[in-house]
Design a protein around this motif. Sequence first.
Motif, mmCIF file in Angstrom:
data_model
loop_
_atom_site.group_PDB
_atom_site.id
_atom_site.type_symbol
_atom_site.label_atom_id
_atom_site.label_comp_id
_atom_site.label_asym_id
_atom_site.label_seq_id
_atom_site.Cartn_x
_atom_site.Cartn_y
_atom_site.Cartn_z
ATOM 1 N N CYS A 24 31.506 25.212 -0.135
ATOM 2 C CA CYS A 24 32.586 26.022 0.422
ATOM 3 C C CYS A 24 32.471 26.129 1.938
ATOM 4 C CB CYS A 24 32.587 27.419 -0.209
ATOM 5 S SG CYS A 24 31.093 28.366 0.148
ATOM 6 N N HIS A 39 25.103 30.395 -3.745
ATOM 7 C CA HIS A 39 25.657 30.438 -2.385
ATOM 8 C C HIS A 39 25.434 31.840 -1.836
ATOM 9 C CE1 HIS A 39 28.938 27.151 -3.137
ATOM 10 N NE2 HIS A 39 27.712 26.690 -3.255
ATOM 11 N N HIS A 41 26.716 34.123 0.830
ATOM 12 C CA HIS A 41 27.868 34.176 1.723
ATOM 13 C C HIS A 41 27.721 35.186 2.847
ATOM 14 C CE1 HIS A 41 30.084 31.281 -0.513
ATOM 15 N NE2 HIS A 41 29.880 31.940 -1.622
ATOM 16 N N GLY A 114 35.205 25.617 -7.123
ATOM 17 C CA GLY A 114 34.587 26.321 -6.013
ATOM 18 C C GLY A 114 34.062 27.683 -6.407
ATOM 19 N N CYS A 115 33.123 28.171 -5.618
ATOM 20 C CA CYS A 115 32.525 29.475 -5.880
ATOM 21 C C CYS A 115 33.570 30.576 -5.721
ATOM 22 C CB CYS A 115 31.357 29.698 -4.936
ATOM 23 S SG CYS A 115 31.819 29.699 -3.197
ATOM 24 N N GLN A 118 35.146 31.063 -2.337
ATOM 25 C CA GLN A 118 36.139 30.038 -2.062
ATOM 26 C C GLN A 118 37.456 30.367 -2.752
ATOM 27 O OE1 GLN A 118 34.975 26.132 -3.394
ATOM 28 N NE2 GLN A 118 35.710 25.216 -1.505
ATOM 29 N N ARG A 119 37.394 31.088 -3.861
ATOM 30 C CA ARG A 119 38.587 31.472 -4.594
ATOM 31 C C ARG A 119 39.241 32.711 -3.993
ATOM 32 N NH1 ARG A 119 39.126 30.801 -9.831
ATOM 33 N NH2 ARG A 119 38.177 30.109 -11.200
#
Length: 131
Positions: A24, A39, A41, A114-115, A118-119
């Motif tokens: 992402c 991930h 973030h 996507g993680c 990302q959504r």
Amino acid sequence: MTLASRAFAQLATWPDLRRAVPSCGLGWAVSSVQGEVVHFHSERDVDLRLTDRAIRRFAKDLRDSGAIRIVPGSQWVTLRLDAASDVDLLLTLVSVALQAQESWPDPADRAVTGCNDQRGAGFVKADLGRF
């Protein structure tokens, strides 16, 4: 040292994991031979790929934790790291994720999406009714 950096440092020492650039493009990631697993973030928000089957299998336990959010349709769960116990929970769930990716992989015809970051889901209270 923040909770996220502490968890990342611990995961980086696991023999089956390696540091990676998240697909992402945001934050830091950890991958296994089966693909991306975690991930980071931010200093508090972490996405973990458990697979659909593992999420369904552990939905009640995941739902009961205030630190975890399930996003319907996603193979990822989001964790909020607010306390040292949340790091312990993340490390346990990474172990579950590694086993899930090996034992209960998602169907070959379904690409890993996507993680949650990302959504656009982030750490939001998701509708858990379908689980």
